[in-house]
Design an enzyme around this catalytic site. Structure first.
Site, mmCIF file in Angstrom:
data_model
loop_
_atom_site.group_PDB
_atom_site.id
_atom_site.type_symbol
_atom_site.label_atom_id
_atom_site.label_comp_id
_atom_site.label_asym_id
_atom_site.label_seq_id
_atom_site.Cartn_x
_atom_site.Cartn_y
_atom_site.Cartn_z
ATOM 1 N N SER A 1 6.140 39.810 36.308
ATOM 2 C CA SER A 1 6.171 39.712 34.842
ATOM 3 C C SER A 1 5.128 38.723 34.319
ATOM 4 O O SER A 1 5.282 37.511 34.461
ATOM 5 C CB SER A 1 7.558 39.320 34.331
ATOM 6 O OG SER A 1 8.557 40.227 34.772
ATOM 7 N N TYR B 1 4.886 53.570 26.375
ATOM 8 C CA TYR B 1 5.930 53.583 27.403
ATOM 9 C C TYR B 1 5.606 52.582 28.501
ATOM 10 O O TYR B 1 6.493 51.877 28.999
ATOM 11 C CB TYR B 1 6.075 54.985 27.994
ATOM 12 C CG TYR B 1 6.898 55.026 29.260
ATOM 13 C CD1 TYR B 1 8.284 54.861 29.213
ATOM 14 C CD2 TYR B 1 6.296 55.194 30.506
ATOM 15 C CE1 TYR B 1 9.052 54.876 30.377
ATOM 16 C CE2 TYR B 1 7.050 55.218 31.669
ATOM 17 C CZ TYR B 1 8.420 55.057 31.599
ATOM 18 O OH TYR B 1 9.162 55.057 32.753
ATOM 19 N N ARG C 1 -1.727 38.212 35.361
ATOM 20 C CA ARG C 1 -2.938 38.993 35.092
ATOM 21 C C ARG C 1 -4.201 38.409 35.731
ATOM 22 O O ARG C 1 -5.233 39.087 35.753
ATOM 23 C CB ARG C 1 -3.161 39.109 33.580
ATOM 24 C CG ARG C 1 -2.138 39.964 32.848
ATOM 25 C CD ARG C 1 -2.198 41.417 33.272
ATOM 26 N NE ARG C 1 -1.236 42.235 32.551
ATOM 27 C CZ ARG C 1 0.033 42.419 32.924
ATOM 28 N NH1 ARG C 1 0.489 41.803 34.014
ATOM 29 N NH2 ARG C 1 0.836 43.183 32.221
ATOM 30 N N THR D 1 17.654 46.669 42.293
ATOM 31 C CA THR D 1 17.370 46.154 40.957
ATOM 32 C C THR D 1 18.683 45.817 40.263
ATOM 33 O O THR D 1 19.566 46.667 40.128
ATOM 34 C CB THR D 1 16.567 47.170 40.134
ATOM 35 O OG1 THR D 1 15.245 47.245 40.665
ATOM 36 C CG2 THR D 1 16.478 46.755 38.681
ATOM 37 N N ARG E 1 11.038 44.478 29.492
ATOM 38 C CA ARG E 1 11.522 45.775 29.018
ATOM 39 C C ARG E 1 13.044 45.877 28.951
ATOM 40 O O ARG E 1 13.567 46.924 28.584
ATOM 41 C CB ARG E 1 10.991 46.880 29.943
ATOM 42 C CG ARG E 1 9.482 47.028 29.913
ATOM 43 C CD ARG E 1 8.946 47.717 31.158
ATOM 44 N NE ARG E 1 9.416 49.072 31.324
ATOM 45 C CZ ARG E 1 8.851 50.147 30.775
ATOM 46 N NH1 ARG E 1 7.789 49.997 29.982
ATOM 47 N NH2 ARG E 1 9.305 51.346 30.993
ATOM 48 N N HIS F 1 11.768 42.393 34.211
ATOM 49 C CA HIS F 1 11.506 43.832 34.150
ATOM 50 C C HIS F 1 10.301 44.101 33.244
ATOM 51 O O HIS F 1 10.256 45.081 32.507
ATOM 52 C CB HIS F 1 12.738 44.573 33.624
ATOM 53 C CG HIS F 1 12.925 45.937 34.239
ATOM 54 N ND1 HIS F 1 13.755 46.167 35.308
ATOM 55 C CD2 HIS F 1 12.389 47.136 33.935
ATOM 56 C CE1 HIS F 1 13.737 47.442 35.622
ATOM 57 N NE2 HIS F 1 12.910 48.057 34.812
ATOM 58 N N GLY G 1 8.310 53.326 37.383
ATOM 59 C CA GLY G 1 8.978 54.597 37.150
ATOM 60 C C GLY G 1 8.105 55.569 36.366
ATOM 61 O O GLY G 1 7.374 55.182 35.453
ATOM 62 N N ARG H 1 1.736 46.957 35.432
ATOM 63 C CA ARG H 1 0.958 47.659 34.412
ATOM 64 C C ARG H 1 -0.531 47.786 34.746
ATOM 65 O O ARG H 1 -1.096 48.875 34.602
ATOM 66 C CB ARG H 1 1.139 46.965 33.063
ATOM 67 C CG ARG H 1 2.546 47.126 32.471
ATOM 68 C CD ARG H 1 2.641 46.362 31.156
ATOM 69 N NE ARG H 1 3.893 46.572 30.455
ATOM 70 C CZ ARG H 1 4.940 45.734 30.492
ATOM 71 N NH1 ARG H 1 4.863 44.628 31.240
ATOM 72 N NH2 ARG H 1 6.037 45.995 29.809
#
Length: 435
Positions: free
Chosen positions: A360, A76, A363, A206, A332, A329, A131, A383
């Site tokens: 997006s 997810y 890293r 958004t 996603r 996003h 979320g 993430r």
């Protein structure tokens, strides 16, 4: 354990380091104390906790979280839409640029601080909206807000959060709020009034969710919303007791069933309710007229998230937006969407006073510098910080933030700048992607 940036014995300290002067040199004839040769440094107090010893880069957080979380929960967070091309493009775009460093420059006065909307943050990155964070890590939204406050970085609370926006604001009064809005101005106004009454000063609209993306990985892994306790879900949960007991059971015991608290002006349905779901009606009717109405009603900072087309950015600016967030996003929503970095230079060239934020695929500290050099004012990540919260709570998130900040500080020295404002396209060259 060693610290992130501990110079070896015998290196020369900068003015900011706490130095120990070799006693023989200090007493040698002709060497005054202030000019004495520095031969060793005191160890920093910021020692890496033992449990984080293998978390050296942001990608490490995903690798460890994959073992901790049930497959459905991990997917997810980590998965993208359909083929995953948009997710891959967003990350791969940063590999298309190489640095052209300028050397033999005094970079000892490096400073990663960045001013945005009147606030000076410790670094040019923050936490994007996430979320369902409290179902991935215990009290996830509170954890993210606490870590951001301690590190002096922005954090955006998602409308799909499971903790009341008022509680998150109490933890971090500098937090921003992001809304998934319908094309119903009455519903929008009621939510705006609640957010404003709480004290939030930055509202993010958004724009890229008129409908949810086709996330096939959720179906394959067993994840659904609301969650259905199927044999597959039950097995995954039972075989990951740290998550099941430390996040799910602990939440139910201490706070009751988690609800979607902030999608509307009033409380939404329970996350695991089979009889009710979130109200996503009319999101495909959201238009620029709604943004104009929001601008008239909202007195704080107003941003639009999810834009990629330069023409849409111009419209947002004309509607009174203070900034935009270039985003897929996290890959996603629309598969094969262009990478935000690929449109950044064109958009930044015409931004004027508009703030350009990008997310997006970021890293590394080098990724942050590439985005800033191409015209971004700020960047967001999601993430890695979510996985940090799952692995170690607020301390895990702070550890991830420190890694990125230390990378950025180090990379500034290696490229030859003291201020992030010195970065520009001259430090980059576009190169063919290598396999």
């Amino acid at each position: 354990m060693a610290t992130f940036d501990q110079p070896a014995s015998g290196t020369v300290a900068t003015g900011r380091d706490s130095a120990i002067v070799d006693q023989a040199d200090a007493e040698a004839p002709g060497i005054a104390g202030p000019q004495a040769l520095v031969t060793s440094l005191k160890r920093s107090d910021a020692v890496t906790p033992y449990r984080f010893r293998d978390l050296l880069a942001l990608d490490d957080f995903e690798r460890h979280a994959k073992r901790l979380l049930p497959h459905m929960i991990f997917q997810y967070v980590a998965g993208g839409a359909e083929t995953g091309a948009a997710l891959a493009h967003s990350r791969g775009a940063y590999a298309d640029y190489a640095f052209l460093p300028r050397l033999m420059r005094d970079s000892s006065a490096r400073d990663t601080s960045t001013e945005l909307f009147g606030h000076t943050y410790a670094a040019p990155f923050g936490v994007g909206p996430l979320g369902g964070a409290a179902f991935i890590a215990y009290r996830g939204d509170i954890v993210l807000a606490e870590a951001a406050r301690r590190m002096n970085l922005p954090m955006i609370l998602s409308a799909s959060s499971l903790i009341k926006l008022e509680d998150v604001f109490a933890q971090n009064p500098q937090a921003w709020f992001q809304g998934y809005l319908p094309g119903d101005q009455t519903r929008i106004d009621r939510l705006l009034d609640r957010v404003a009454a709480t004290g939030y000063r930055t509202f993010v609209v958004t724009a890229d969710t008129p409908t949810l993306g086709n996330r096939e990985h959720n179906t394959r892994s067993g994840f659904s919303m609301p969650i259905k306790v199927t044999p597959k879900v039950a097995w995954q949960s039972a075989t990951h007791p740290r998550w099941l007991l430390g996040t799910v059971a602990r939440t139910f015991l201490k706070h009751g069933a988690p609800h979607f608290e902030n999608t509307e002006a009033t409380r939404g349905p329970p996350m695991m309710s089979q009889g009710a779901v979130r109200n996503t009606i009319a999101r495909d009717q959201l238009s620029w007229k709604n943004l104009e109405a929001i601008r008239k009603r909202w007195s704080g900072n107003l941003l639009v998230k999810g834009l990629l087309a330069p023409e849409d950015v111009e419209i947002a600016k004309d509607c009174g937006a203070d900034g935009v967030i270039l985003s897929t996003h996290g890959g996603r929503q629309l598969d094969h969407a262009i990478a935000p970095l690929d449109v950044l230079p064109e958009i930044a060239a015409r931004k004027g006073s508009l703030k350009i934020i990008i997310d997006s695929g970021i890293r590394r500290g080098t990724d942050v510098m590439k985005a800033l050099a191409l015209g971004a004012d700020f960047v967001l990540l999601g993430r890695p910080f979510m996985f940090g919260a799952a692995l170690g709570g607020a301390a895990g998130v702070e550890h991830a933030m420190r890694i990125l900040k230390e990378e950025l500080n180090r990379d500034m020295a290696l490229i030859g700048v003291n201020r992030l404002s010195e970065l520009n396209p001259d430090f980059l060259r576009r190169v063919p992607r290598r396999t």
